[in-house]
Write a protein that holds these residues in place. Structure first.
Motif, PDB file in Angstrom:
ATOM      1  N   THR A 108       0.838  -1.190   0.000  1.00  0.00           N
ATOM      2  CA  THR A 108       0.000   0.000   0.000  1.00  0.00           C
ATOM      3  C   THR A 108       0.876   1.243   0.000  1.00  0.00           C
ATOM      4  O   THR A 108       2.083   1.170   0.227  1.00  0.00           O
ATOM      5  CB  THR A 108      -0.935   0.061   1.219  1.00  0.00           C
ATOM      6  OG1 THR A 108      -0.170   0.371   2.395  1.00  0.00           O
ATOM      7  CG2 THR A 108      -1.675  -1.251   1.415  1.00  0.00           C
ATOM      8  N   LYS A 109       0.233   2.373  -0.217  1.00  0.00           N
ATOM      9  CA  LYS A 109       0.933   3.652  -0.268  1.00  0.00           C
ATOM     10  C   LYS A 109       1.140   4.162   1.167  1.00  0.00           C
ATOM     11  O   LYS A 109       0.504   5.126   1.602  1.00  0.00           O
ATOM     12  CB  LYS A 109       0.135   4.652  -1.117  1.00  0.00           C
ATOM     13  CG  LYS A 109       0.888   5.879  -1.537  1.00  0.00           C
ATOM     14  CD  LYS A 109       0.105   6.698  -2.552  1.00  0.00           C
ATOM     15  CE  LYS A 109      -1.193   7.237  -1.988  1.00  0.00           C
ATOM     16  NZ  LYS A 109      -1.839   8.212  -2.903  1.00  0.00           N
ATOM     17  N   LEU A 110       2.035   3.478   1.905  1.00  0.00           N
ATOM     18  CA  LEU A 110       2.277   3.861   3.306  1.00  0.00           C
ATOM     19  C   LEU A 110       2.578   5.357   3.400  1.00  0.00           C
ATOM     20  O   LEU A 110       3.221   5.921   2.504  1.00  0.00           O
ATOM     21  CB  LEU A 110       3.453   3.055   3.874  1.00  0.00           C
ATOM     22  CG  LEU A 110       3.223   1.562   4.073  1.00  0.00           C
ATOM     23  CD1 LEU A 110       4.491   0.894   4.588  1.00  0.00           C
ATOM     24  CD2 LEU A 110       2.066   1.282   5.007  1.00  0.00           C
ATOM     25  N   PRO A 111       2.044   5.975   4.482  1.00  0.00           N
ATOM     26  CA  PRO A 111       1.453   5.405   5.697  1.00  0.00           C
ATOM     27  C   PRO A 111      -0.012   5.008   5.583  1.00  0.00           C
ATOM     28  O   PRO A 111      -0.619   4.573   6.568  1.00  0.00           O
ATOM     29  CB  PRO A 111       1.609   6.537   6.711  1.00  0.00           C
ATOM     30  CG  PRO A 111       1.502   7.770   5.888  1.00  0.00           C
ATOM     31  CD  PRO A 111       2.196   7.445   4.591  1.00  0.00           C
ATOM     32  N   ILE A 112      -0.609   5.134   4.400  1.00  0.00           N
ATOM     33  CA  ILE A 112      -1.997   4.715   4.210  1.00  0.00           C
ATOM     34  C   ILE A 112      -2.064   3.197   4.110  1.00  0.00           C
ATOM     35  O   ILE A 112      -1.278   2.584   3.398  1.00  0.00           O
ATOM     36  CB  ILE A 112      -2.575   5.359   2.937  1.00  0.00           C
ATOM     37  CG1 ILE A 112      -2.568   6.882   3.063  1.00  0.00           C
ATOM     38  CG2 ILE A 112      -3.982   4.852   2.645  1.00  0.00           C
ATOM     39  CD1 ILE A 112      -2.865   7.596   1.768  1.00  0.00           C
ATOM     40  N   GLY A 113      -3.002   2.588   4.821  1.00  0.00           N
ATOM     41  CA  GLY A 113      -3.256   1.158   4.680  1.00  0.00           C
ATOM     42  C   GLY A 113      -2.274   0.248   5.371  1.00  0.00           C
ATOM     43  O   GLY A 113      -1.969  -0.840   4.872  1.00  0.00           O
ATOM     44  N   GLY A 143       7.685   2.113   9.838  1.00  0.00           N
ATOM     45  CA  GLY A 143       9.071   2.550   9.740  1.00  0.00           C
ATOM     46  C   GLY A 143       9.335   3.457   8.564  1.00  0.00           C
ATOM     47  O   GLY A 143       8.517   3.581   7.637  1.00  0.00           O
ATOM     48  N   PRO A 144      10.490   4.134   8.556  1.00  0.00           N
ATOM     49  CA  PRO A 144      10.854   5.031   7.454  1.00  0.00           C
ATOM     50  C   PRO A 144      10.975   4.267   6.131  1.00  0.00           C
ATOM     51  O   PRO A 144      11.376   3.103   6.097  1.00  0.00           O
ATOM     52  CB  PRO A 144      12.189   5.618   7.904  1.00  0.00           C
ATOM     53  CG  PRO A 144      12.729   4.659   8.918  1.00  0.00           C
ATOM     54  CD  PRO A 144      11.542   4.073   9.597  1.00  0.00           C
ATOM     55  N   VAL A 145      10.630   4.948   5.036  1.00  0.00           N
ATOM     56  CA  VAL A 145      10.486   4.308   3.725  1.00  0.00           C
ATOM     57  C   VAL A 145      11.733   4.515   2.872  1.00  0.00           C
ATOM     58  O   VAL A 145      12.252   5.627   2.762  1.00  0.00           O
ATOM     59  CB  VAL A 145       9.245   4.882   3.003  1.00  0.00           C
ATOM     60  CG1 VAL A 145       9.181   4.394   1.558  1.00  0.00           C
ATOM     61  CG2 VAL A 145       7.978   4.487   3.758  1.00  0.00           C
ATOM     62  N   PHE A 146      12.191   3.430   2.241  1.00  0.00           N
ATOM     63  CA  PHE A 146      13.316   3.494   1.304  1.00  0.00           C
ATOM     64  C   PHE A 146      12.848   3.864  -0.102  1.00  0.00           C
ATOM     65  O   PHE A 146      13.470   4.678  -0.782  1.00  0.00           O
ATOM     66  CB  PHE A 146      14.041   2.153   1.249  1.00  0.00           C
ATOM     67  CG  PHE A 146      14.813   1.812   2.484  1.00  0.00           C
ATOM     68  CD1 PHE A 146      16.076   2.343   2.699  1.00  0.00           C
ATOM     69  CD2 PHE A 146      14.282   0.955   3.443  1.00  0.00           C
ATOM     70  CE1 PHE A 146      16.807   2.032   3.830  1.00  0.00           C
ATOM     71  CE2 PHE A 146      14.998   0.631   4.580  1.00  0.00           C
ATOM     72  CZ  PHE A 146      16.260   1.176   4.781  1.00  0.00           C
ATOM     73  N   VAL A 147      11.756   3.219  -0.548  1.00  0.00           N
ATOM     74  CA  VAL A 147      11.303   3.422  -1.925  1.00  0.00           C
ATOM     75  C   VAL A 147       9.841   3.021  -2.037  1.00  0.00           C
ATOM     76  O   VAL A 147       9.362   2.130  -1.317  1.00  0.00           O
ATOM     77  CB  VAL A 147      12.162   2.614  -2.919  1.00  0.00           C
ATOM     78  CG1 VAL A 147      11.977   1.115  -2.717  1.00  0.00           C
ATOM     79  CG2 VAL A 147      11.882   3.011  -4.354  1.00  0.00           C
ATOM     80  N   ALA A 196      -1.564   8.397   8.626  1.00  0.00           N
ATOM     81  CA  ALA A 196      -1.619   6.945   8.820  1.00  0.00           C
ATOM     82  C   ALA A 196      -3.056   6.426   8.914  1.00  0.00           C
ATOM     83  O   ALA A 196      -3.920   7.045   9.532  1.00  0.00           O
ATOM     84  CB  ALA A 196      -0.845   6.552  10.071  1.00  0.00           C
ATOM     85  N   SER A 197      -3.299   5.289   8.259  1.00  0.00           N
ATOM     86  CA  SER A 197      -4.563   4.562   8.396  1.00  0.00           C
ATOM     87  C   SER A 197      -4.238   3.074   8.433  1.00  0.00           C
ATOM     88  O   SER A 197      -3.125   2.655   8.077  1.00  0.00           O
ATOM     89  CB  SER A 197      -5.512   4.878   7.235  1.00  0.00           C
ATOM     90  OG  SER A 197      -4.954   4.456   5.997  1.00  0.00           O
ATOM     91  N   TYR A 198      -5.214   2.257   8.861  1.00  0.00           N
ATOM     92  CA  TYR A 198      -4.935   0.849   9.126  1.00  0.00           C
ATOM     93  C   TYR A 198      -6.030  -0.053   8.552  1.00  0.00           C
ATOM     94  O   TYR A 198      -7.206   0.323   8.502  1.00  0.00           O
ATOM     95  CB  TYR A 198      -4.820   0.608  10.631  1.00  0.00           C
ATOM     96  CG  TYR A 198      -3.683   1.349  11.283  1.00  0.00           C
ATOM     97  CD1 TYR A 198      -2.439   0.749  11.469  1.00  0.00           C
ATOM     98  CD2 TYR A 198      -3.831   2.679  11.672  1.00  0.00           C
ATOM     99  CE1 TYR A 198      -1.395   1.441  12.046  1.00  0.00           C
ATOM    100  CE2 TYR A 198      -2.786   3.380  12.249  1.00  0.00           C
ATOM    101  CZ  TYR A 198      -1.567   2.755  12.428  1.00  0.00           C
ATOM    102  OH  TYR A 198      -0.523   3.456  12.991  1.00  0.00           O
ATOM    103  N   TYR A 199      -5.616  -1.251   8.131  1.00  0.00           N
ATOM    104  CA  TYR A 199      -6.536  -2.296   7.699  1.00  0.00           C
ATOM    105  C   TYR A 199      -6.533  -3.432   8.719  1.00  0.00           C
ATOM    106  O   TYR A 199      -5.473  -3.817   9.226  1.00  0.00           O
ATOM    107  CB  TYR A 199      -6.111  -2.874   6.345  1.00  0.00           C
ATOM    108  CG  TYR A 199      -6.337  -1.970   5.158  1.00  0.00           C
ATOM    109  CD1 TYR A 199      -7.547  -1.314   4.975  1.00  0.00           C
ATOM    110  CD2 TYR A 199      -5.341  -1.804   4.197  1.00  0.00           C
ATOM    111  CE1 TYR A 199      -7.756  -0.504   3.873  1.00  0.00           C
ATOM    112  CE2 TYR A 199      -5.552  -0.996   3.090  1.00  0.00           C
ATOM    113  CZ  TYR A 199      -6.757  -0.350   2.936  1.00  0.00           C
ATOM    114  OH  TYR A 199      -6.955   0.441   1.835  1.00  0.00           O
ATOM    115  N   GLY A 200      -7.724  -3.971   8.984  1.00  0.00           N
ATOM    116  CA  GLY A 200      -7.841  -5.130   9.857  1.00  0.00           C
ATOM    117  C   GLY A 200      -7.792  -6.421   9.064  1.00  0.00           C
ATOM    118  O   GLY A 200      -7.899  -6.436   7.831  1.00  0.00           O
TER     119      GLY A 200
END
Length: 320
Positions: A108-113, A143-147, A196-200
């Protein structure tokens, strides 16, 4: 050059191993999840076979945090761990096994999902997916994103086609990033917490179709539950009916009882009335591969009150 260990179980794990090798990085070991029931793991991949083919040291596991696995990995003296495509949480000890840390993957397109079942959720919501590699920490996918390599999920996409897009974008993301990693560059970018959002978690029973829902939602549910997932399902003639593919009908002017089969074409596709609109059921099968014909006028799903009445009538006769 960094010494790399890979932990995982699925097609995306296999793709990452292949891309690491293609880009000339040193993979010193693979830990492959070997569950008892492989069919319940969506997209499970035989990493033992792949490792043997690539001449990489391999160890299978059922529980990643067993002391023997930690010992085996520690002896590899690795700089980086890629932990991708298995549902078990890594114990904090793993973060000290690798000198630089553990790299995770999320589609997903973190921090979304952040969170569970992202393939099913992004397909259901017809949103954006992404091949995202990030530095793992104590939180869930935070965590921090590389790519990131971001892609759009289209109207016709189902879980299988979205999985293909994920694998394609893993290629794109790693081709962009791995040359930098090979040169020793290590500069992940922190995520924006306010976005940020989260999936269950989603389970097999979450594929149950409620025909009172609209055709649009049922269409997305069937696509989200399709292969490599167990499939969306309903009941017909007291048997479980798995539905693999469908399409909305936007032109035919027809109105019927919700859940009723209104038409059947030459391809044996079924036109069904939903709570809002019509839906063609394209590919379907009974769970036990039963050869049962579904015809115009048949009803999909159960009428709950009628079923309760039948059960109570049977119980009443038994008690008498």
């Amino acid at each position: 050059m960094y010494r790399i260990l890979v932990i995982g179980a699925v097609n995306s794990t296999a793709k990452i191993i292949q891309k690491l090798i293609e880009n000339g990085l040193e993979v010193v070991g693979v830990l492959g999840h070997e569950p008892k029931d492989k069919e319940k793991i969506s997209g499970w991949a035989d990493l033992a076979f792949l490792s043997s083919d690539l001449k990489i040291d391999y160890r299978g596991f059922t529980k990643i945090n067993d002391a023997e696995n930690l010992k085996w990995a520690s002896e590899k003296k690795v700089d980086v761990i890629f932990a991708v495509g298995f549902s078990q949480l890594l114990h904090e000890q793993w973060f000290s096994v690798a000198k630089l840390g553990c790299i995770g993957f999320h589609p997903t397109k973190l921090p979304i999902g952040r969170g569970r079942a992202p393939l099913a959720w992004v397909t259901l919501e017809q949103t954006y997916g992404s091949a995202t590699f990030f530095l793992m920490g104590k939180g869930a996918d935070d965590g921090p994103v590389f790519v990131q390599s971001i892609f759009k999920i289209e109207e016709d996409d189902d879980a299988e086609s979205v999985e293909h897009k994920i694998l394609e974008n893993i290629d794109l993301a790693l081709d962009q990033w791995l040359p930098e990693l090979k040169e020793g560059l290590w500069n992940p970018i922190p995520q924006c917490e306010h976005l940020a959002s989260y999936y269950g978690v989603r389970k097999e029973e979450d594929g149950l179709i409620n025909w009172n829902d609209g055709a649009g939602f049922i269409n997305r549910l069937i696509k989200a539950a399709s292969k490599p997932h167990p499939g969306a399902y309903t009941y017909c003639k007291d048997e479980k009916l798995i539905i693999w593919s469908c399409r909305p009908e936007k032109d035919i002017q027809f109105k019927g009882v919700i859940g009723r089969v209104l038409m059947k074409n030459d391809k044996k596709e079924l036109l069904v009335q939903t709570g809002g609109g019509l839906l063609w059921i394209e590919e379907y099968e009974f769970k036990e591969k039963l050869d049962i014909s579904i015809n115009v006028g048949d009803k999909l799903g159960y009428n709950i009150e009628d079923e309760i009445y039948k059960i109570k009538t049977i119980l009443k006769k038994i008690n008498e």
